[in-house]
Design a protein around this motif. Structure first.
Motif, PDB file in Angstrom:
ATOM      1  N   TRP A  98       0.835  -1.203   0.000  1.00 52.21           N
ATOM      2  CA  TRP A  98       0.000   0.000   0.000  1.00 52.21           C
ATOM      3  C   TRP A  98       0.870   1.253   0.000  1.00 52.21           C
ATOM      4  O   TRP A  98       0.659   2.184  -0.782  1.00 52.21           O
ATOM      5  CB  TRP A  98      -0.875  -0.044   1.244  1.00 52.21           C
ATOM      6  N   ASN A 156      -3.006  10.865   0.030  1.00 55.16           N
ATOM      7  CA  ASN A 156      -2.972   9.425   0.281  1.00 55.16           C
ATOM      8  C   ASN A 156      -2.528   9.107   1.700  1.00 55.16           C
ATOM      9  O   ASN A 156      -2.926   8.085   2.261  1.00 55.16           O
ATOM     10  CB  ASN A 156      -2.067   8.735  -0.738  1.00 55.16           C
ATOM     11  N   GLY A 197      -5.569   9.006   3.843  1.00 62.10           N
ATOM     12  CA  GLY A 197      -6.230   7.704   3.758  1.00 62.10           C
ATOM     13  C   GLY A 197      -5.457   6.621   4.479  1.00 62.10           C
ATOM     14  O   GLY A 197      -6.045   5.747   5.135  1.00 62.10           O
ATOM     15  N   GLY A 253      -9.123   4.449   4.233  1.00 57.72           N
ATOM     16  CA  GLY A 253      -7.947   4.072   3.461  1.00 57.72           C
ATOM     17  C   GLY A 253      -8.274   3.851   2.003  1.00 57.72           C
ATOM     18  O   GLY A 253      -7.545   4.306   1.109  1.00 57.72           O
ATOM     19  N   ALA A 254      -9.379   3.163   1.746  1.00 56.78           N
ATOM     20  CA  ALA A 254      -9.787   2.889   0.369  1.00 56.78           C
ATOM     21  C   ALA A 254     -10.117   4.173  -0.380  1.00 56.78           C
ATOM     22  O   ALA A 254      -9.807   4.305  -1.571  1.00 56.78           O
ATOM     23  CB  ALA A 254     -10.987   1.942   0.365  1.00 56.78           C
ATOM     24  N   CYS A 255     -10.750   5.125   0.292  1.00 58.12           N
ATOM     25  CA  CYS A 255     -11.099   6.395  -0.363  1.00 58.12           C
ATOM     26  C   CYS A 255      -9.853   7.152  -0.796  1.00 58.12           C
ATOM     27  O   CYS A 255      -9.819   7.750  -1.876  1.00 58.12           O
ATOM     28  CB  CYS A 255     -11.940   7.262   0.575  1.00 58.12           C
ATOM     29  N   LYS A 264      -6.785   5.888  -1.490  1.00 55.00           N
ATOM     30  CA  LYS A 264      -6.047   5.199  -2.554  1.00 55.00           C
ATOM     31  C   LYS A 264      -6.838   5.140  -3.846  1.00 55.00           C
ATOM     32  O   LYS A 264      -6.259   5.223  -4.942  1.00 55.00           O
ATOM     33  CB  LYS A 264      -5.691   3.777  -2.089  1.00 55.00           C
ATOM     34  N   SER A 265      -8.146   5.005  -3.767  1.00 54.08           N
ATOM     35  CA  SER A 265      -8.975   4.864  -4.965  1.00 54.08           C
ATOM     36  C   SER A 265      -9.653   6.164  -5.378  1.00 54.08           C
ATOM     37  O   SER A 265     -10.569   6.145  -6.199  1.00 54.08           O
ATOM     38  CB  SER A 265     -10.037   3.776  -4.743  1.00 54.08           C
ATOM     39  N   GLN A 271     -11.804   8.234  -3.966  1.00 56.83           N
ATOM     40  CA  GLN A 271     -13.233   8.299  -3.741  1.00 56.83           C
ATOM     41  C   GLN A 271     -13.562   9.473  -2.823  1.00 56.83           C
ATOM     42  O   GLN A 271     -12.738   9.905  -2.018  1.00 56.83           O
ATOM     43  CB  GLN A 271     -13.725   6.984  -3.119  1.00 56.83           C
ATOM     44  N   GLY A 285      -8.136   0.195  -3.410  1.00 54.94           N
ATOM     45  CA  GLY A 285      -9.202   0.412  -2.443  1.00 54.94           C
ATOM     46  C   GLY A 285     -10.344  -0.570  -2.616  1.00 54.94           C
ATOM     47  O   GLY A 285     -10.913  -1.072  -1.632  1.00 54.94           O
TER      48      GLY A 285
END
Length: 653
Positions: free
Chosen positions: A160, A191, A194, A239-241, A243-244, A246, A276
């Motif tokens: 990650w 990032n 996140g 975390g997903a938001c 990296k992706s 969102q 993510g």
């Protein structure tokens, strides 16, 4: 059995699966060598990078063949490479999990990533730092493979952070341009926000389970309080938001177009922004135990798919339209991932097909830039189909795929998410018959918007009248087709954009393939008949494309940006996401730092300076006694003796 259906128990890795570590080690070693060897490898270092990426793909193919030749219940292989963090009762092994979910990502990352490597050989031909560029690409591949193959959240976190580092290095590759360096820093900082969510999730896992091993967390999450599971799920989503890209951590993605175009293709299609979605689906047991967190995932996906589509409809920068498109399409995947067992497989399916047609379109954009003097403004394009036939035809395949036109790949994957959205019947764990109408309607409307803004891009670039001039001086340009090292990868990706979705849909192959890793896909019950949903989707797609043709294909496109209403103005400015971030985060943060700095200066520095001033004053006082006169010192001695006698006599009396 874990929280989300019957999942195969992992077995010890044997055969080709026992060499899964090579997929990480080869590109990582290549990156290290190219960076350490320096200029001595400039003439051939890029080919070493290409070979390393294809080698990882070859190992992945061998493992895939082994896996397909094994019964489904035996398709999960676990291997421990070494003891990593032995800390008393808490310990973490560096281990890998090779199963259908991780192998889906392995094949996407290594195949699409390797094609991008080949393309980049020609695209970066005249860059004096091409060897370093390929070292960073290899680092990106190695980090992403670590992320998806790790058997614990700690190993995943290494990958990650690795993709975050690689993205920073690649986005800011041309860091002699201040704006490019700024874009890299923006991506890196957002990032990190996140990443704090992922770290907090791991801390909560240790507190609740005493481990960060994925299998242990999945088995134990149903035994902890729902509030704790919800907290872990929300932290994972943060975390997903990041990296992706969102909502609300999406503002970095458009600026990330500052990097060379192969970087954009790699980030958007095969690595980073897909991480993510992987995290949420891999953590499916957590979200099944925490319906509120799962609902938040769905809401975030729905918001982002509309956000990206609206922004994409107003941009004139070709790469930024594609960036907004990625944001929107990842939103579809997040929407599917939040739906649980009825949506997990479709989220990953769309991620896989999207990897092919989005990489294709980014490489097509790079080909257009290559032939148009690095311009990205679509208002200066038009009629390029006559000068760049291969780029036009291959880009068309990607365009039709992302629109969801049958039988292209996007039709088989995105429409499945739309159908699953119409099947949503709970909200935050409570019965909600209206939820399917709301989220299904959003997904359906997003399909129409996608058709409009992607058709706008396609027609403005390849159709209409030629507007081939530079923005600065109006000087003519001479568009031309790219060479075979660039067009062959685009042709291969175009084949995937056309056929991969339909092939993997035969007999529900893809959903069945993922079953050992995520459990069986549950059958949804849409609030509308599936043929009606499909027909509505195709009608909206046709209307969106027709509107774009009438305005940008058939109609005259002005070379200057026309005046706009409030909505278009907002969309051109990314719906003011930077202004909002500045107001809510940057300005208060700056003020807080200023207050802290003032307090530090007055309090901490004041104490330190006060001690120093006291010592200095004491020194001055003592210095008065230092005259250098022998008679003065003799008087000090005599005075001391007399004082001592007085004290002694006083005590005796």
């Amino acid at each position: 059995m874990d929280g989300h259906g019957t999942i195969a128990e992992p077995v010890a890795a044997t055969g080709a699966a026992s060499f899964a570590w090579l997929m990480i080690a080869i590109p990582l070693a290549s990156a290290a060598f190219l960076l350490l060897a320096g200029r001595h490898t400039d003439k051939w270092g890029h080919w070493m990078g290409v070979l390393a990426s294809w080698s990882s793909f070859a190992v992945g193919v061998a493992i895939l063949i082994q896996m397909l030749g094994t019964a489904p219940e035996g398709r999960r292989y676990a291997s421990t490479l070494f003891s990593w963090i032995p800390a008393g009762e808490f310990s973490v092994d560096f281990g890998l999990m090779v199963d259908p979910l991780s192998m889906t990502f392995v094949m996407l990352v290594t195949l699409v990533g390797s094609l991008i490597h080949v393309y980049a050989v020609a695209y970066m031909e005249h860059d004096k730092d091409r060897r370093r560029f390929f070292a960073y690409l290899n680092l990106f591949i190695a980090a992403m493979l670590t992320l998806v193959l790790g058997d614990s959240y700690a190993v995943l976190f290494i990958g990650w952070e690795g993709v975050g580092l690689a993205s920073y290095l690649l986005i800011g590759f041309w860091n002699d341009v201040p704006d490019y360096a700024k874009a890299a820093k923006k991506a890196f900082v957002m990032n990190r926000v996140g990443d704090m969510g992922l770290l907090l999730a791991m801390m909560a896992m240790v507190a609740n389970f005493g481990t960060v091993n994925m299998e242990a967390v999945a088995h134990g999450v149903s035994e902890i309080p729902v509030a704790q599971a919800t907290m872990i799920g929300i932290f994972l989503l943060v975390g997903a938001c990041g990296k992706s890209a969102q909502f609300p951590l999406q503002a970095w993605l458009g600026d990330a177009m500052a990097g060379p175009t192969p970087v954009s293709a790699l980030i958007h299609a095969a690595t980073m922004v897909t991480a993510g979605v992987y995290l949420v689906v891999r953590s499916g047991a957590v979200y099944q135990a925490a319906p509120v967190a799962a609902t938040v995932v769905t809401i975030i996906g729905a918001i982002t798919l509309l956000f990206g589509a609206i922004v994409g409809a107003a941009k004139d920068d070709m790469k930024k339209v594609l960036a907004a498109s990625t944001m929107s399409q990842i939103g579809y995947m997040m929407l599917g991932a939040g739906l649980g067992p009825i949506g997990w497989a479709f989220a990953i399916f769309h991620l896989f097909t999207h990897g092919f047609f989005k990489a294709l379109m980014f490489l097509g954009a790079g080909s257009v830039m290559h032939g148009m003097g690095d311009q990205v403004n679509m208002r200066r394009f038009g009629a390029l189909r006559t000068a760049m036939t291969v780029t036009w035809l291959t880009f068309m395949m990607g365009w039709l795929a992302i629109l969801g036109v049958p039988p292209f790949s996007g039709f088989w994957s995105k429409d499945k998410i739309i159908e699953a959205a119409f099947s949503m019947d709970t909200f935050a764990g409570n019965p909600a018959p209206w939820a399917g109408w709301v989220f299904g309607g959003i997904a359906l409307f997003g399909a129409g918007l996608t058709a409009f803004y992607m058709s706008r891009l396609f027609f403005m670039t390849f159709h209409g009248t030629a507007r081939w001039t530079t923005e600065a001086e109006g000087a003519p340009v001479h568009p031309h087709e790219s060479g075979p090292l660039m067009t062959i990868p685009m042709i291969i990706l175009a084949v995937g954009a056309v056929a991969i979705g339909g092939l993997l849909s035969i007999g529900d192959f893809f959903s069945v393939w993922l079953t050992p890793a995520i459990g069986a896909t549950e059958h949804g019950h849409p609030v509308l008949p599936i043929p009606v949903i499909m027909a509505a989707s195709l009608i909206l797609v046709a209307l969106g494309a027709a509107l774009a043709w009438a305005k940008y294909g058939k109609g005259e496109v002005p070379t200057s940006v026309p005046a706009a209403n409030a909505l278009v103005h907002a969309a051109r400015n990314d719906l003011f996401q930077d202004a909002i971030n500045d107001t809510l985060v940057v300005t208060p943060g700056t003020a807080l730092v200023a207050v802290a700095a003032g307090g530090d200066k007055r309090a901490v520095d004041g104490i330190v300076n006060g001690v120093a001033a006291s010592a200095k004053g004491l020194g001055r006082l003592v210095s008065i006694t230092q005259t250098g006169n022998a008679r003065t010192y003799a008087s000090y001695i005599l005075g001391g003796v007399l004082l001592s006698l007085v004290v002694i006599i006083g005590f005796q009396l």
